[in-house]
Enzyme design. Structure first.
Site, PDB file in Angstrom:
ATOM      1  N   LYS A 157      70.979  61.048  76.139  1.00 46.08           N
ATOM      2  CA  LYS A 157      70.843  61.248  74.696  1.00 46.08           C
ATOM      3  C   LYS A 157      70.863  59.883  74.000  1.00 46.08           C
ATOM      4  CE  LYS A 157      71.289  65.837  74.738  1.00 46.08           C
ATOM      5  NZ  LYS A 157      70.313  66.804  74.163  1.00 46.08           N
ATOM      6  N   HIS A 198      80.908  51.649  65.075  1.00 47.16           N
ATOM      7  CA  HIS A 198      82.112  52.441  64.814  1.00 47.16           C
ATOM      8  C   HIS A 198      83.025  52.479  66.038  1.00 47.16           C
ATOM      9  CE1 HIS A 198      84.591  55.501  62.945  1.00 47.16           C
ATOM     10  NE2 HIS A 198      84.455  56.254  64.004  1.00 47.16           N
ATOM     11  N   GLN A 254      83.773  61.870  56.058  1.00 48.03           N
ATOM     12  CA  GLN A 254      83.874  60.477  56.487  1.00 48.03           C
ATOM     13  C   GLN A 254      83.741  59.548  55.285  1.00 48.03           C
ATOM     14  OE1 GLN A 254      84.759  59.432  59.379  1.00 48.03           O
ATOM     15  NE2 GLN A 254      83.651  60.349  61.090  1.00 48.03           N
TER      16      GLN A 254
END
Length: 296
Positions: free
Chosen positions: A134, A145, A206
């Protein structure tokens, strides 16, 4: 050059918290930097090359177990963060660090250390993406992050395992309860998709998280708070960058995509009207657009 080396030694070994200096992976920056560099190298280079001629791994059961474990760990961190200070004793305006061996202060230090370990475990998110081929999921935002958060957590354990900035870990752990619950449910397969309509709201949360962190640390910069202003400034910069990155992700993946779908639907209506005016029907085209809209 000598002054830089002396400053580094003074920072690393004279200004650190002596309570945590001998904890695993905390004694110096070497181990954490090595882990992050290996992580990045695997994610963008060696991992994709190893998987190039292989079939994607079926990790359904592994992902269910992994995400369920992450939910439990995040719940534990929220509980410890609240009990160690934020529910009763900590000030949201200014919270200095307690470097004593007070049981409450040590409890928060251990919670910060556990948060650091969880950030390292979360590097498996990317490993699983690579193993499942993926690669499109491994964006700059994803890598940044996952690479930055363990370093921030390491700084917390090494220098400031308590106080003002621990609100970041508390909020982040709460968000991760919801996030990993979503990932766990999605790992069960397509039959769960109808229950996962709230995906885009995770990105909204977030953005709220980083906005709170930004404002919360700005307070230290404008008040006489006995907390490292340099650290608060770095957290402000990092929060601002995350707001930009997550905001761009939200706009690209939800607002722009939805606008494109609505435009496509309008074109479909126009096309249907033109075809019907000529004595034909266009059921297939209508069905395809409806199916496309539903999938988003």
């Amino acid at each position: 050059m000598a002054s830089i080396v002396n400053y580094y030694k003074d920072l690393m070994y004279n200004r650190n918290d002596p309570r945590t200096q001998d904890w695993l992976l905390v004694s110096g920056p070497g181990p954490i930097l090595t882990i992050i560099l290996l992580y990045l190298y695997f994610s963008v280079s060696i991992g994709p090359r190893l998987m190039r001629d292989k079939k994607p791994f079926d990790l359904r059961n592994t992902l269910i177990f992994y995400n369920f474990t992450q939910v439990l760990l995040s719940m534990y961190l929220v509980y410890e963060g609240l009990m160690a200070g934020w529910l009763y004793d900590y000030s949201y305006k200014c919270q200095p660090i307690d470097y004593s061996n007070n049981p409450q202060a040590l409890r928060m230090a251990h919670a910060v250390y556990m948060y650091f370990i969880c950030k390292l475990i979360e590097l498996l998110d990317t490993v699983f993406f690579v193993m499942r081929k993926k690669q499109r999921q491994i964006s700059f935002l994803h890598l940044y992050h996952h690479a930055v958060m363990p370093i921030c957590a390491w700084i917390g354990v090494r220098f400031v395992p308590g106080g003002h900035a621990t609100l970041l870990g508390l909020i982040n752990s709460f968000i991760h309860i919801l996030m990993y619950a979503y990932y766990m449910l999605s790992a069960f397969g397509p039959e769960m998709q109808k229950y996962l309509w709230w995906k885009k709201h995770l990105t909204s949360l977030q953005l709220v998280q980083f906005s709170i962190i930004l404002v919360h640390n700005m307070q230290v910069m404008v008040t006489d708070c006995n907390y490292p202003k340099v650290l608060s400034f770095l957290l402000i910069v990092n929060a601002g960058l995350f707001i930009y990155l997550f905001g761009s992700f939200y706009v690209a993946n939800y607002q722009v995509k939805r606008e494109n779908v609505l435009i496509a639907r309008e074109k479909s209506k126009i096309t249907n009207g033109m075809i019907k005016s000529n004595g034909y029907t266009n059921g297939t085209v209508t069905h395809d657009y409806a199916r496309s809209y539903k999938s988003d």
